[in-house]
Design an enzyme around this catalytic site. Structure first.
Site, PDB file in Angstrom:
ATOM      1  N   LEU A 119     -42.993  50.791  50.721  1.00  0.00           N
ATOM      2  CA  LEU A 119     -42.804  50.702  49.378  1.00  0.00           C
ATOM      3  C   LEU A 119     -43.604  50.830  48.392  1.00  0.00           C
ATOM      4  CD1 LEU A 119     -39.185  48.883  49.390  1.00  0.00           C
ATOM      5  CD2 LEU A 119     -39.649  51.152  49.889  1.00  0.00           C
ATOM      6  N   LYS A 120     -45.123  50.409  48.839  1.00  0.00           N
ATOM      7  CA  LYS A 120     -46.141  50.105  47.843  1.00  0.00           C
ATOM      8  C   LYS A 120     -46.839  51.427  47.688  1.00  0.00           C
ATOM      9  CE  LYS A 120     -45.957  45.641  47.225  1.00  0.00           C
ATOM     10  NZ  LYS A 120     -45.618  45.073  45.892  1.00  0.00           N
ATOM     11  N   ILE A 169     -49.840  53.667  47.873  1.00  0.00           N
ATOM     12  CA  ILE A 169     -51.062  53.762  48.667  1.00  0.00           C
ATOM     13  C   ILE A 169     -52.280  53.872  47.588  1.00  0.00           C
ATOM     14  CG2 ILE A 169     -52.505  55.038  50.346  1.00  0.00           C
ATOM     15  CD1 ILE A 169     -49.856  53.428  51.362  1.00  0.00           C
ATOM     16  N   GLU A 207     -33.937  61.782  60.095  1.00  0.00           N
ATOM     17  CA  GLU A 207     -35.305  61.177  59.718  1.00  0.00           C
ATOM     18  C   GLU A 207     -36.066  60.971  61.176  1.00  0.00           C
ATOM     19  OE1 GLU A 207     -35.690  57.956  56.926  1.00  0.00           O
ATOM     20  OE2 GLU A 207     -34.137  58.566  55.795  1.00  0.00           O
ATOM     21  N   ASN A 231     -45.907  60.640  54.803  1.00  0.00           N
ATOM     22  CA  ASN A 231     -44.821  60.002  54.635  1.00  0.00           C
ATOM     23  C   ASN A 231     -43.531  60.472  54.814  1.00  0.00           C
ATOM     24  OD1 ASN A 231     -43.251  57.581  53.222  1.00  0.00           O
ATOM     25  ND2 ASN A 231     -43.121  59.005  51.438  1.00  0.00           N
ATOM     26  N   ASN A 273     -37.795  54.172  61.653  1.00  0.00           N
ATOM     27  CA  ASN A 273     -38.729  55.437  61.879  1.00  0.00           C
ATOM     28  C   ASN A 273     -40.045  54.955  62.681  1.00  0.00           C
ATOM     29  OD1 ASN A 273     -37.750  58.097  60.555  1.00  0.00           O
ATOM     30  ND2 ASN A 273     -37.462  56.933  58.805  1.00  0.00           N
ATOM     31  N   HIS A 276     -39.616  60.796  53.138  1.00  0.00           N
ATOM     32  CA  HIS A 276     -38.629  60.440  52.277  1.00  0.00           C
ATOM     33  C   HIS A 276     -36.976  60.658  52.367  1.00  0.00           C
ATOM     34  CE1 HIS A 276     -37.840  59.300  48.161  1.00  0.00           C
ATOM     35  NE2 HIS A 276     -37.206  60.194  47.870  1.00  0.00           N
ATOM     36  N   GLY A 304     -38.014  49.150  59.779  1.00  0.00           N
ATOM     37  CA  GLY A 304     -38.966  50.127  60.500  1.00  0.00           C
ATOM     38  C   GLY A 304     -38.103  51.049  61.596  1.00  0.00           C
TER      39      GLY A 304
END
Length: 286
Positions: free
Chosen positions: A161-162, A164, A250, A178, A85, A180, A83
């Site tokens: 990673l799931k 939505i 990021e 999101n 970010n 990436h 976590g």
């Protein structure tokens, strides 16, 4: 669910948002549409509500009034790992650099570093989805109800990673971001995450990489791009070295994009492309 949220139904008082109205008039002059949360251009406040102590502590930490007279947005952050970010966004909010409060942390891995940071910070942790490895997880309907109880304005995916659920995407249109670790649409989609992305970038011979902030749709990494940062790929880069430099960018680009979102500075071109209105030069967009 780790945070029990209690509230009573309440009436909403709605009044026009003059700041948003001015932005919309200026944007229409150049063929743009101002992005807005679910309030649809009105400011709504609950006339009465009762909340649990855990909810009240999060909702009032740092106050609800923004530094520029705007009501602070309420954020839910989704993570699956350390976590970093999430920590960058939470830190910016605590320092007053972001006109928002993080009011929930959603994770599919309740023991991950991001969840631990949330607990240490007094942020409610919600486990989603329900699975064999996380039997305490909630269903999609339960998650939606919790987000509504918390009056969440925007959802931020930060290493979640799931996929939505479509129900969540439909409930929060143009309100889920999101990040990436590649320049989408290259090296995106199912299976591209973490070091796998950077290994693929180096193996391809690409000279540049970098993070992409994008809106979320029903698929992996296919939503509209909002912001990107370019990171050169060096001749002797390892995936770990490239990952370190991309991650540094990021943390900056995601906070910048979320800041614009919470300041109502996202506008949409007629072709559906989102742009960020400059804070200092309202007629300029990136």
């Amino acid at each position: 669910m780790e945070a029990a949220i209690a509230s009573t139904a309440s009436a909403l008082r709605c009044s026009p948002n003059p700041t948003l109205a001015r932005q919309q008039r200026g944007a229409r002059a150049v063929g743009l549409v101002v992005s807005q949360p679910q309030s649809r251009g009105v400011r709504c406040e609950r006339s009465t509500h009762r909340v649990s102590r855990a909810y009240a502590a999060v909702g009032t930490k740092g106050g609800d009034a923004g530094s520029v007279g705007m009501k602070k947005k309420r954020l839910a952050v989704f993570v699956s790992g350390g976590g970093s970010n999430f920590r960058a966004i939470h830190g910016a909010a605590l320092r007053g650099e972001l006109n928002a409060n993080v009011v929930a942390l959603v994770t599919d891995k309740p023991g991950c570093g991001g969840a631990e940071h949330a607990r240490d910070s007094g942020i409610p942790v919600v486990v989603f989805p329900n699975s064999k490895s996380a039997p305490e997880g909630v269903s999609t309907d339960e998650l939606l109800n919790t987000l509504r109880e918390l009056r969440v304005d925007f959802i931020l995916l930060a290493g979640y990673l799931k996929l939505i659920p479509v129900e969540l995407v439909q409930a929060y249109p143009r309100s889920i971001l999101n990040i990436h670790p590649s320049l989408l649409p290259a090296f995106g989609g199912k299976g591209y995450y973490g070091l796998k992305v950077h290994k693929a970038v180096i193996a391809s011979g690409a000279r540049y990489s970098g993070p992409t902030v994008h809106f979320v749709d029903e698929h992996y990494d296919t939503g509209r791009t909002l912001a990107q940062r370019v990171v050169p790929v060096l001749a002797n880069d390892t995936p770990e070295q490239l990952a370190t430099r991309v991650l540094h960018e990021e943390h900056q680009v995601y906070v910048d994009a979320v800041t614009a979102l919470c300041d109502d500075r996202i506008v949409w071109r007629e072709d559906g492309v989102p742009l960020i209105r400059s804070r200092t030069s309202p007629d300029k967009y990136t």
